[in-house]
Design a protein around this motif. Sequence first.
Motif, short mmCIF file in Angstrom:
data_model
loop_
_atom_site.label_atom_id
_atom_site.label_comp_id
_atom_site.label_asym_id
_atom_site.label_seq_id
_atom_site.Cartn_x
_atom_site.Cartn_y
_atom_site.Cartn_z
N ALA A 1 0.84 -1.20 0.00
CA ALA A 1 0.00 0.00 0.00
C ALA A 1 0.88 1.25 0.00
O ALA A 1 1.95 1.26 0.59
CB ALA A 1 -0.91 0.01 1.22
N VAL A 2 0.41 2.29 -0.67
CA VAL A 2 1.17 3.54 -0.74
C VAL A 2 0.73 4.54 0.31
O VAL A 2 1.27 5.63 0.41
CB VAL A 2 1.06 4.18 -2.14
CG1 VAL A 2 1.68 3.28 -3.19
CG2 VAL A 2 -0.40 4.48 -2.48
N GLY A 3 -0.26 4.15 1.10
CA GLY A 3 -0.73 5.03 2.16
C GLY A 3 -1.82 4.35 2.96
O GLY A 3 -2.38 3.33 2.55
N TYR A 4 -2.10 4.92 4.14
CA TYR A 4 -3.14 4.39 5.02
C TYR A 4 -3.87 5.59 5.63
O TYR A 4 -3.27 6.37 6.39
CB TYR A 4 -2.52 3.53 6.11
CG TYR A 4 -3.52 2.63 6.82
CD1 TYR A 4 -3.53 1.26 6.58
CD2 TYR A 4 -4.46 3.14 7.72
CE1 TYR A 4 -4.43 0.42 7.22
CE2 TYR A 4 -5.37 2.31 8.36
CZ TYR A 4 -5.34 0.95 8.10
OH TYR A 4 -6.24 0.12 8.74
N ILE A 5 -5.13 5.75 5.28
CA ILE A 5 -5.90 6.91 5.70
C ILE A 5 -7.06 6.47 6.59
O ILE A 5 -7.99 5.80 6.11
CB ILE A 5 -6.45 7.69 4.50
CG1 ILE A 5 -5.32 8.05 3.52
CG2 ILE A 5 -7.18 8.94 4.95
CD1 ILE A 5 -5.82 8.68 2.22
N PRO A 6 -7.05 6.78 7.88
CA PRO A 6 -8.20 6.46 8.74
C PRO A 6 -9.44 7.21 8.27
O PRO A 6 -9.36 8.36 7.82
CB PRO A 6 -7.75 6.95 10.12
CG PRO A 6 -6.25 6.98 10.06
CD PRO A 6 -5.93 7.37 8.64
N LYS A 7 -10.60 6.58 8.39
CA LYS A 7 -11.84 7.22 7.97
C LYS A 7 -12.21 8.41 8.85
O LYS A 7 -13.03 9.25 8.47
CB LYS A 7 -12.98 6.20 7.94
CG LYS A 7 -12.88 5.22 6.79
CD LYS A 7 -14.13 4.36 6.68
CE LYS A 7 -14.08 3.48 5.45
NZ LYS A 7 -15.29 2.65 5.30
N SER A 8 -11.60 8.48 10.02
CA SER A 8 -11.86 9.61 10.92
C SER A 8 -11.03 10.84 10.58
O SER A 8 -11.14 11.88 11.24
CB SER A 8 -11.56 9.19 12.37
OG SER A 8 -10.20 8.77 12.49
N THR A 9 -10.21 10.77 9.53
CA THR A 9 -9.35 11.88 9.14
C THR A 9 -10.19 13.10 8.75
O THR A 9 -11.10 12.98 7.92
CB THR A 9 -8.45 11.48 7.95
OG1 THR A 9 -7.69 10.33 8.30
CG2 THR A 9 -7.51 12.62 7.56
N PRO A 10 -9.91 14.29 9.32
CA PRO A 10 -10.64 15.50 8.95
C PRO A 10 -10.46 15.85 7.47
O PRO A 10 -9.49 15.44 6.84
CB PRO A 10 -10.02 16.58 9.85
CG PRO A 10 -9.40 15.83 10.98
CD PRO A 10 -8.94 14.53 10.40
N ARG A 11 -11.40 16.62 6.94
CA ARG A 11 -11.43 16.95 5.52
C ARG A 11 -10.10 17.49 5.00
O ARG A 11 -9.56 17.00 4.01
CB ARG A 11 -12.54 17.97 5.26
CG ARG A 11 -12.64 18.43 3.82
CD ARG A 11 -13.60 19.60 3.68
NE ARG A 11 -13.66 20.08 2.32
CZ ARG A 11 -14.55 19.69 1.41
NH1 ARG A 11 -15.46 18.80 1.74
NH2 ARG A 11 -14.54 20.18 0.19
N GLU A 12 -9.55 18.52 5.65
CA GLU A 12 -8.32 19.13 5.15
C GLU A 12 -7.15 18.16 5.21
O GLU A 12 -6.30 18.11 4.31
CB GLU A 12 -8.00 20.40 5.94
CG GLU A 12 -8.97 21.54 5.70
CD GLU A 12 -9.09 21.89 4.23
OE1 GLU A 12 -8.03 21.97 3.55
OE2 GLU A 12 -10.21 22.09 3.75
#
Length: 225
Positions: free
Chosen positions: A99-110
């Motif tokens: 994977a090239v990244g891992y983004i939690p769904k709780s991450t704020p918009r910005e």
Amino acid sequence: MYSLLVADDHPLFRDALQAVISGGLADSQLLEADSLAEAMKLIEQQEELDLLLLDLSLPDAEGLEGLTTLREAFPWLPVAIVSAHQERQLVLDAITLGAVGYIPKSTPREALLEALSQILKGQLYLPPDVMRRPAPRVSSVPPAANEATSSERLARLTDKQLAVLECMAKGLSNKQIARELLIAETTVKTHVSAILRKLNATSRVHAIVVAGEEDLGFYRANRMR
């Protein structure tokens, strides 16, 4: 213009992601799939996809199974994880599997837009808050046989190299590390090269995985005693 595909079986999340991308990534398009099978069909039809955003809880691919399948079938396509799960070892295992990244769904918009921009520029993205947590001692990805332990390899690094590695493990770019440590970006690049050599790491991601087996903050504090 970027072309992205999200594979997630929750319509509300897909709608929210669509709104974020249409409002923050100019001229970009987001395709949608609610299963791994549908995502694979769309990938075969779209030859110019820039990024796939993959949920880890699809009905036909649980956990990292979907990532493994996609990396084998479409090795040319960058895949980033978007998930409600935020276990540090899961993040590291996903990166280890390609994977090239891992983004939690709780991450704020910005922060989400910044993460996507970073990944689309070819950089690795790791969630800083998750990476600061103490690491578990057992990984679901088996280590190579006869390989030195992570502690033994970290012992080869200087204090400054450990500081750079800790920043790398937080997902910071070379430019961000330079600002964080108040050193030149060229110096950061020199340290990164030395870190890879001393850890016998084949890439920046590999070095991050090695670092993920230890709590670097705790390790550094003990060394300075």
